[in-house]
Design a protein around this motif. Structure first.
Motif, PDB file in Angstrom:
ATOM      1  N   ASP A 134      -6.974   0.156  -8.828  1.00 52.48           N
ATOM      2  CA  ASP A 134      -6.235   0.227  -7.562  1.00 52.48           C
ATOM      3  C   ASP A 134      -6.528  -1.010  -6.715  1.00 52.48           C
ATOM      4  O   ASP A 134      -5.614  -1.598  -6.125  1.00 52.48           O
ATOM      5  CB  ASP A 134      -6.629   1.481  -6.768  1.00 52.48           C
ATOM      6  CG  ASP A 134      -6.393   2.770  -7.533  1.00 52.48           C
ATOM      7  OD1 ASP A 134      -5.372   2.863  -8.236  1.00 52.48           O
ATOM      8  OD2 ASP A 134      -7.244   3.675  -7.427  1.00 52.48           O
ATOM      9  N   LEU A 138     -15.161   1.556  -2.554  1.00 53.10           N
ATOM     10  CA  LEU A 138     -14.118   2.161  -3.391  1.00 53.10           C
ATOM     11  C   LEU A 138     -14.301   3.678  -3.461  1.00 53.10           C
ATOM     12  O   LEU A 138     -13.343   4.439  -3.293  1.00 53.10           O
ATOM     13  CB  LEU A 138     -14.143   1.567  -4.802  1.00 53.10           C
ATOM     14  CG  LEU A 138     -13.603   0.162  -4.964  1.00 53.10           C
ATOM     15  CD1 LEU A 138     -13.888  -0.359  -6.368  1.00 53.10           C
ATOM     16  CD2 LEU A 138     -12.111   0.119  -4.673  1.00 53.10           C
ATOM     17  N   LYS A 184      -3.991  -3.982  -5.428  1.00 49.27           N
ATOM     18  CA  LYS A 184      -3.844  -4.341  -4.013  1.00 49.27           C
ATOM     19  C   LYS A 184      -4.153  -5.811  -3.754  1.00 49.27           C
ATOM     20  O   LYS A 184      -3.537  -6.431  -2.891  1.00 49.27           O
ATOM     21  CB  LYS A 184      -4.763  -3.474  -3.144  1.00 49.27           C
ATOM     22  CG  LYS A 184      -4.240  -2.099  -2.864  1.00 49.27           C
ATOM     23  CD  LYS A 184      -5.116  -1.424  -1.817  1.00 49.27           C
ATOM     24  CE  LYS A 184      -4.337  -0.294  -1.183  1.00 49.27           C
ATOM     25  NZ  LYS A 184      -4.960   0.183   0.042  1.00 49.27           N
ATOM     26  N   MET A 244     -10.812   5.317  -4.434  1.00 45.32           N
ATOM     27  CA  MET A 244     -10.061   4.282  -5.140  1.00 45.32           C
ATOM     28  C   MET A 244     -10.798   3.906  -6.420  1.00 45.32           C
ATOM     29  O   MET A 244     -12.010   4.078  -6.515  1.00 45.32           O
ATOM     30  CB  MET A 244      -9.921   3.013  -4.285  1.00 45.32           C
ATOM     31  CG  MET A 244      -9.011   3.135  -3.099  1.00 45.32           C
ATOM     32  SD  MET A 244      -9.011   1.621  -2.080  1.00 45.32           S
ATOM     33  CE  MET A 244      -8.268   0.436  -3.195  1.00 45.32           C
ATOM     34  N   ARG A 248     -13.262   5.623  -0.510  1.00 43.97           N
ATOM     35  CA  ARG A 248     -11.810   5.665  -0.331  1.00 43.97           C
ATOM     36  C   ARG A 248     -11.097   6.344  -1.508  1.00 43.97           C
ATOM     37  O   ARG A 248      -9.876   6.333  -1.573  1.00 43.97           O
ATOM     38  CB  ARG A 248     -11.277   4.242  -0.150  1.00 43.97           C
ATOM     39  CG  ARG A 248     -11.703   3.637   1.173  1.00 43.97           C
ATOM     40  CD  ARG A 248     -11.660   2.126   1.137  1.00 43.97           C
ATOM     41  NE  ARG A 248     -12.059   1.544   2.407  1.00 43.97           N
ATOM     42  CZ  ARG A 248     -13.320   1.454   2.833  1.00 43.97           C
ATOM     43  NH1 ARG A 248     -14.312   1.910   2.084  1.00 43.97           N
ATOM     44  NH2 ARG A 248     -13.604   0.915   3.998  1.00 43.97           N
TER      45      ARG A 248
END
Length: 85
Positions: free
Chosen positions: A29, A20, A33, A25, A23
């Motif tokens: 998030d 995470l 997803k 993220m 990225r």
């Protein structure tokens, strides 16, 4: 004393957190997803609940990493105990 399964699950959570961060993220998030509730994702990420295999596969897909690769990276984080060393 912790079991191998407990150490592996903790290593998996740590690896997911690393993925995470790489990225940029957040857990919310990833929850969006994967299509799960943010509270449920929080329970997975704090070790309150084990990640079911179908959810794990969705997490790997959302992170764009092969499930086996994610498992290998987590496995590398598992610390041996005196019994397994």
């Amino acid at each position: 004393m912790t079991t191998y399964v407990e150490r592996y699950e903790a290593a998996m959570v740590t690896q997911i957190k690393v993925e995470l961060a790489e990225r940029s993220m957040e857990q919310k998030d990833l929850a969006d997803k994967v299509g799960i509730n943010r509270v449920t994702m929080s329970h997975y990420m704090t070790g309150k609940r084990s990640i079911p295999m179908p959810t794990f596969l969705k997490i790997a897909e959302a992170l764009a990493v092969a499930p086996g690769t994610l498992m290998d990276r987590a496995d590398a984080r598992v610390q041996p105990t005196a019994e397994t060393a």
